[in-house]
Scaffold this motif. Structure first.
Motif, PDB file in Angstrom:
ATOM      1  N   ARG A  28       2.301  55.114 -21.513  1.00 26.42           N
ATOM      2  CA  ARG A  28       3.186  55.979 -22.294  1.00 26.42           C
ATOM      3  C   ARG A  28       2.948  57.394 -21.788  1.00 26.42           C
ATOM      4  O   ARG A  28       1.860  57.948 -21.973  1.00 26.42           O
ATOM      5  CB  ARG A  28       2.881  55.842 -23.781  1.00 26.42           C
ATOM      6  N   ALA A  32       8.130  58.614 -22.164  1.00 26.95           N
ATOM      7  CA  ALA A  32       8.700  57.352 -21.689  1.00 26.95           C
ATOM      8  C   ALA A  32       7.603  56.290 -21.613  1.00 26.95           C
ATOM      9  O   ALA A  32       6.418  56.586 -21.778  1.00 26.95           O
ATOM     10  CB  ALA A  32       9.329  57.542 -20.311  1.00 26.95           C
ATOM     11  N   GLU A  33       8.018  55.069 -21.375  1.00 19.68           N
ATOM     12  CA  GLU A  33       7.081  53.970 -21.149  1.00 19.68           C
ATOM     13  C   GLU A  33       7.378  53.370 -19.783  1.00 19.68           C
ATOM     14  O   GLU A  33       8.525  53.019 -19.492  1.00 19.68           O
ATOM     15  CB  GLU A  33       7.206  52.918 -22.247  1.00 19.68           C
ATOM     16  N   ILE A  34       6.338  53.278 -18.958  1.00 20.04           N
ATOM     17  CA  ILE A  34       6.446  52.753 -17.600  1.00 20.04           C
ATOM     18  C   ILE A  34       5.532  51.533 -17.513  1.00 20.04           C
ATOM     19  O   ILE A  34       4.372  51.591 -17.947  1.00 20.04           O
ATOM     20  CB  ILE A  34       5.989  53.794 -16.550  1.00 20.04           C
ATOM     21  N   TRP A 110      10.656  51.074 -14.688  1.00 19.45           N
ATOM     22  CA  TRP A 110      10.933  52.290 -15.451  1.00 19.45           C
ATOM     23  C   TRP A 110      11.828  52.039 -16.648  1.00 19.45           C
ATOM     24  O   TRP A 110      12.031  52.936 -17.450  1.00 19.45           O
ATOM     25  CB  TRP A 110      11.611  53.341 -14.559  1.00 19.45           C
ATOM     26  N   TYR A 111      12.370  50.848 -16.767  1.00 16.82           N
ATOM     27  CA  TYR A 111      13.297  50.581 -17.861  1.00 16.82           C
ATOM     28  C   TYR A 111      13.171  49.116 -18.265  1.00 16.82           C
ATOM     29  O   TYR A 111      13.339  48.238 -17.440  1.00 16.82           O
ATOM     30  CB  TYR A 111      14.736  50.887 -17.418  1.00 16.82           C
ATOM     31  N   SER A 114       8.890  48.220 -21.917  1.00 18.49           N
ATOM     32  CA  SER A 114       8.322  48.400 -23.253  1.00 18.49           C
ATOM     33  C   SER A 114       8.535  47.195 -24.161  1.00 18.49           C
ATOM     34  O   SER A 114       7.734  46.939 -25.055  1.00 18.49           O
ATOM     35  CB  SER A 114       8.885  49.662 -23.916  1.00 18.49           C
TER      36      SER A 114
END
Length: 119
Positions: A28, A32-34, A110-111, A114
């Protein structure tokens, strides 16, 4: 994006999720969450994550950089391809995927990471 500089390492993730033949390390950072997914030879979404997801296909969209290994992707519309090191893939909802060969697959996502393999 947050208003301060941050630095993190996948070696010390904020969260690690494990599932059969794979792990997800989640950072985190910057608002964002990667995620870094490591998938072992023999891993296949429809065999090893589908029971956790409870859906027929992977419904998490992904935007990924492929670090190592080969990942075969089959979309719901029948399109398919191999993603290899150095590739960047944008996968909409509705796909299956599996590791090809004996090298683990490592991707940075990258998307979509999570919600991946969340129980």
């Amino acid at each position: 994006m947050s208003d301060k500089a941050e630095q993190k390492r996948f070696g010390t993730p904020d969260e690690t999720r494990t599932f059969e033949r794979g792990t997800l390390d989640l950072l985190r950072i910057g608002g964002a969450e990667i995620g870094r997914l490591t998938l072992q030879p023999g891993w296949r979404w429809s065999e090893h994550v589908k029971p956790l997801a409870g859906t027929e296909l992977c419904e998490a969209p992904h935007f990924q950089y492929h670090v190592s290994g080969t990942l075969h992707v089959v979309m719901a519309d029948g399109a398919e391809f191999d993603a290899k090191p150095g590739d960047v893939t944008a996968l909409p909802q509705g796909h299956d995927a599996w590791v090809v060969g004996e090298e683990p697959v490592v991707v940075v996502d990258w998307y979509g990471a999570s919600n991946y393999a969340r129980t």
